[in-house]
Write a protein that holds these residues in place. Structure first.
Motif, PDB file in Angstrom:
ATOM      1  N   LEU A  79       0.811  -1.218   0.000  1.00 28.99           N
ATOM      2  CA  LEU A  79       0.000   0.000   0.000  1.00 28.99           C
ATOM      3  C   LEU A  79       0.844   1.268   0.000  1.00 28.99           C
ATOM      4  O   LEU A  79       0.298   2.369   0.080  1.00 28.99           O
ATOM      5  CB  LEU A  79      -0.939  -0.004   1.207  1.00 28.99           C
ATOM      6  CG  LEU A  79      -2.025  -1.086   1.187  1.00 28.99           C
ATOM      7  CD1 LEU A  79      -2.780  -1.108   2.503  1.00 28.99           C
ATOM      8  CD2 LEU A  79      -2.982  -0.870   0.025  1.00 28.99           C
ATOM      9  N   GLY A  80       2.181   1.119  -0.080  1.00 26.68           N
ATOM     10  CA  GLY A  80       3.026   2.290  -0.249  1.00 26.68           C
ATOM     11  C   GLY A  80       3.977   2.619   0.870  1.00 26.68           C
ATOM     12  O   GLY A  80       4.804   3.536   0.734  1.00 26.68           O
ATOM     13  N   VAL A  81       3.881   1.937   2.019  1.00 25.33           N
ATOM     14  CA  VAL A  81       4.816   2.195   3.105  1.00 25.33           C
ATOM     15  C   VAL A  81       6.204   1.719   2.681  1.00 25.33           C
ATOM     16  O   VAL A  81       6.358   0.603   2.184  1.00 25.33           O
ATOM     17  CB  VAL A  81       4.367   1.480   4.397  1.00 25.33           C
ATOM     18  CG1 VAL A  81       5.416   1.637   5.492  1.00 25.33           C
ATOM     19  CG2 VAL A  81       3.031   2.031   4.862  1.00 25.33           C
ATOM     20  N   GLU A  82       7.214   2.560   2.893  1.00 21.76           N
ATOM     21  CA  GLU A  82       8.543   2.260   2.369  1.00 21.76           C
ATOM     22  C   GLU A  82       9.216   1.089   3.073  1.00 21.76           C
ATOM     23  O   GLU A  82       9.814   0.222   2.425  1.00 21.76           O
ATOM     24  CB  GLU A  82       9.434   3.511   2.474  1.00 21.76           C
ATOM     25  CG  GLU A  82       8.954   4.659   1.583  1.00 21.76           C
ATOM     26  CD  GLU A  82       9.733   5.927   1.848  1.00 21.76           C
ATOM     27  OE1 GLU A  82      10.923   5.973   1.507  1.00 21.76           O
ATOM     28  OE2 GLU A  82       9.144   6.881   2.397  1.00 21.76           O
ATOM     29  N   VAL A  83       9.157   1.084   4.395  1.00 20.01           N
ATOM     30  CA  VAL A  83       9.807   0.037   5.179  1.00 20.01           C
ATOM     31  C   VAL A  83       8.812  -0.510   6.182  1.00 20.01           C
ATOM     32  O   VAL A  83       8.077   0.250   6.812  1.00 20.01           O
ATOM     33  CB  VAL A  83      11.050   0.583   5.935  1.00 20.01           C
ATOM     34  CG1 VAL A  83      11.670  -0.505   6.800  1.00 20.01           C
ATOM     35  CG2 VAL A  83      12.068   1.143   4.957  1.00 20.01           C
ATOM     36  N   ALA A  84       8.775  -1.834   6.334  1.00 18.26           N
ATOM     37  CA  ALA A  84       7.918  -2.457   7.340  1.00 18.26           C
ATOM     38  C   ALA A  84       8.738  -3.494   8.086  1.00 18.26           C
ATOM     39  O   ALA A  84       9.347  -4.365   7.471  1.00 18.26           O
ATOM     40  CB  ALA A  84       6.697  -3.108   6.696  1.00 18.26           C
ATOM     41  N   GLU A  85       8.765  -3.377   9.389  1.00 20.40           N
ATOM     42  CA  GLU A  85       9.560  -4.317  10.190  1.00 20.40           C
ATOM     43  C   GLU A  85       8.712  -4.913  11.297  1.00 20.40           C
ATOM     44  O   GLU A  85       7.830  -4.259  11.847  1.00 20.40           O
ATOM     45  CB  GLU A  85      10.786  -3.624  10.772  1.00 20.40           C
ATOM     46  CG  GLU A  85      10.491  -2.412  11.631  1.00 20.40           C
ATOM     47  CD  GLU A  85      11.754  -1.657  12.010  1.00 20.40           C
ATOM     48  OE1 GLU A  85      12.113  -1.706  13.209  1.00 20.40           O
ATOM     49  OE2 GLU A  85      12.378  -1.032  11.128  1.00 20.40           O
ATOM     50  N   VAL A  86       8.985  -6.171  11.598  1.00 20.83           N
ATOM     51  CA  VAL A  86       8.278  -6.888  12.647  1.00 20.83           C
ATOM     52  C   VAL A  86       9.157  -6.933  13.884  1.00 20.83           C
ATOM     53  O   VAL A  86      10.344  -7.262  13.801  1.00 20.83           O
ATOM     54  CB  VAL A  86       7.915  -8.316  12.206  1.00 20.83           C
ATOM     55  CG1 VAL A  86       7.269  -9.086  13.356  1.00 20.83           C
ATOM     56  CG2 VAL A  86       6.990  -8.279  11.001  1.00 20.83           C
ATOM     57  N   ARG A  87       8.584  -6.604  15.024  1.00 16.30           N
ATOM     58  CA  ARG A  87       9.307  -6.653  16.294  1.00 16.30           C
ATOM     59  C   ARG A  87       8.547  -7.558  17.256  1.00 16.30           C
ATOM     60  O   ARG A  87       7.406  -7.270  17.614  1.00 16.30           O
ATOM     61  CB  ARG A  87       9.473  -5.255  16.885  1.00 16.30           C
ATOM     62  CG  ARG A  87      10.398  -4.390  16.047  1.00 16.30           C
ATOM     63  CD  ARG A  87      10.626  -3.036  16.650  1.00 16.30           C
ATOM     64  NE  ARG A  87      11.680  -2.333  15.921  1.00 16.30           N
ATOM     65  CZ  ARG A  87      12.837  -1.935  16.450  1.00 16.30           C
ATOM     66  NH1 ARG A  87      13.074  -2.147  17.735  1.00 16.30           N
ATOM     67  NH2 ARG A  87      13.742  -1.322  15.722  1.00 16.30           N
ATOM     68  N   ALA A  88       9.194  -8.626  17.679  1.00 17.66           N
ATOM     69  CA  ALA A  88       8.585  -9.548  18.638  1.00 17.66           C
ATOM     70  C   ALA A  88       8.839  -9.041  20.052  1.00 17.66           C
ATOM     71  O   ALA A  88       9.912  -8.522  20.360  1.00 17.66           O
ATOM     72  CB  ALA A  88       9.169 -10.944  18.462  1.00 17.66           C
ATOM     73  N   VAL A  89       7.837  -9.179  20.918  1.00 20.29           N
ATOM     74  CA  VAL A  89       7.967  -8.719  22.298  1.00 20.29           C
ATOM     75  C   VAL A  89       7.578  -9.849  23.245  1.00 20.29           C
ATOM     76  O   VAL A  89       6.838 -10.772  22.888  1.00 20.29           O
ATOM     77  CB  VAL A  89       7.089  -7.485  22.573  1.00 20.29           C
ATOM     78  CG1 VAL A  89       7.531  -6.315  21.719  1.00 20.29           C
ATOM     79  CG2 VAL A  89       5.613  -7.788  22.351  1.00 20.29           C
ATOM     80  N   ASP A  90       8.097  -9.758  24.465  1.00 21.80           N
ATOM     81  CA  ASP A  90       7.706 -10.674  25.536  1.00 21.80           C
ATOM     82  C   ASP A  90       6.677  -9.965  26.404  1.00 21.80           C
ATOM     83  O   ASP A  90       6.954  -8.887  26.936  1.00 21.80           O
ATOM     84  CB  ASP A  90       8.920 -11.070  26.377  1.00 21.80           C
ATOM     85  CG  ASP A  90       9.914 -11.924  25.589  1.00 21.80           C
ATOM     86  OD1 ASP A  90       9.454 -12.771  24.798  1.00 21.80           O
ATOM     87  OD2 ASP A  90      11.138 -11.729  25.753  1.00 21.80           O
ATOM     88  N   VAL A  91       5.516 -10.554  26.544  1.00 26.04           N
ATOM     89  CA  VAL A  91       4.443  -9.960  27.339  1.00 26.04           C
ATOM     90  C   VAL A  91       4.478 -10.564  28.731  1.00 26.04           C
ATOM     91  O   VAL A  91       4.364 -11.788  28.895  1.00 26.04           O
ATOM     92  CB  VAL A  91       3.080 -10.198  26.682  1.00 26.04           C
ATOM     93  CG1 VAL A  91       1.960  -9.632  27.549  1.00 26.04           C
ATOM     94  CG2 VAL A  91       3.045  -9.570  25.297  1.00 26.04           C
TER      95      VAL A  91
END
Length: 325
Positions: A79-91
């Protein structure tokens, strides 16, 4: 105006009202609100010239969450976003699943910012604002909670507080994407889900519609009042403060609304956490209803005391030592 146009207009107007950094981040869950927000931000960026980066947080609370996060990143890039990154977290387990997930998410978003002047856009809508006001009202949390979420509270930006959830869903239809449906959003174990699915529809029926916009307007009005009182309280705090202590004569001359705001700021700045209304009123009694009473114990094993016309905050006194014979 189409739903997509409404979302784009909201984002454009919000960004026109602030100083936009060179990179704008968007928190993306994969749901309709965040996907529509990311697409609109990318659209506005093409004419404004800033970079866009999607931050997809994987809470790891459901099977297949990593796949959902990866798909959300792929969708917003299309949809046009230049960079997309996934960040995993500990809940963490403390504080309940909703609060723990929110804490982990906000920490990860803040850590993702490249500098202190960064901006993260969040997909909260008018419906979310209405739910926030109802929660605050039901819990007796006071005007600060009823004032709801701010549209701009650096580094957080909420351009869609005037846009409905139905409009973000409609925007996704116009974009030709199928947003992710979080099963937690239909789980009645969560308070917000019951507000959304039971309480608000009942209020809409009983009051003949328009409840969510009315609650959002109430939040905006209370936010203006709260910010005005906070400004006045800051001036009182400046006059009352003496080397970390507060002059009670200065505070006693002020209305309760200002006095308690000064005390709240002083206590929070001094390291008191989990401050309740009962705590605050007990400390206020050291000013407004002084009868020579003892100090007030506060979370963190701290004690607010009045001595020689000043309020001070201290930890417990050490146990006296005895000398051996």
């Amino acid at each position: 105006m189409s739903a997509l146009a409404a979302v784009r207009t909201a984002v454009r107007n919000f960004l026109a009202s602030i100083e936009v950094p060179g990179e704008v981040c968007v928190a993306v869950s994969g749901g309709a609100d965040s996907v529509a927000l990311a697409a609109a931000t990318a659209y506005v960026a093409r004419s404004r010239g800033f970079r866009t980066r999607a931050l997809v947080i994987d809470h790891g609370l459901q099977d297949g969450s990593a796949d959902v996060a990866a798909e959300a990143a792929a969708v917003v890039q299309k949809l046009g976003v230049e960079v997309a990154e996934v960040r995993a977290v500990d809940v963490a387990s403390e504080g309940g699943p909703e609060a723990a997930a929110r804490t982990a998410r906000y920490r990860a978003l803040r850590e993702a910012l490249s500098d202190s002047e960064g901006l993260v856009l969040l997909g909260h809508t008018l419906d979310d604002q209405a739910e926030t006001v109802l929660l605050g009202l039901g819990r007796g949390s006071g005007p600060r909670s009823l004032a709801g979420m701010r549209s701009y509270d650096p580094p957080w930006g909420r351009p869609l507080l005037g846009v409905t959830r139905a409009q973000t869903q409609g925007a996704c239809v116009e974009l030709g994407v199928q947003p992710w449906q979080d099963p937690h959003n239909a789980d009645p174990r969560f308070t917000r889900v019951r507000l959304r699915g039971e309480v608000l529809p009942l209020l809409e029926d009983v009051l003949a519609g328009g409840v969510a916009p009315a609650l959002a307007r109430t939040a905006a009005q209370l936010r203006d009042d709260t910010e005005a009182l906070d400004t006045l309280a800051a001036r009182v705090h400046e006059r009352a403060e003496r080397a970390g202590e507060l002059e009670t004569t200065v505070l006693a001359a002020e209305p309760a609304a200002l006095r308690r705001r000064v005390l709240r700021r002083w206590l929070l700045d001094s390291g008191v956490r989990e401050l309740t209304d009962a705590h605050l009123r007990s400390v206020d009694a050291l000013v407004a209803r002084w009868r020579g009473q003892g100090g007030v114990w506060l979370p963190g094993n701290l004690e607010a005391r009045r001595c020689h016309g000043r309020l001070s905050l201290a930890g417990p006194q050490p146990e006296p030592t005895t000398r051996g014979e």
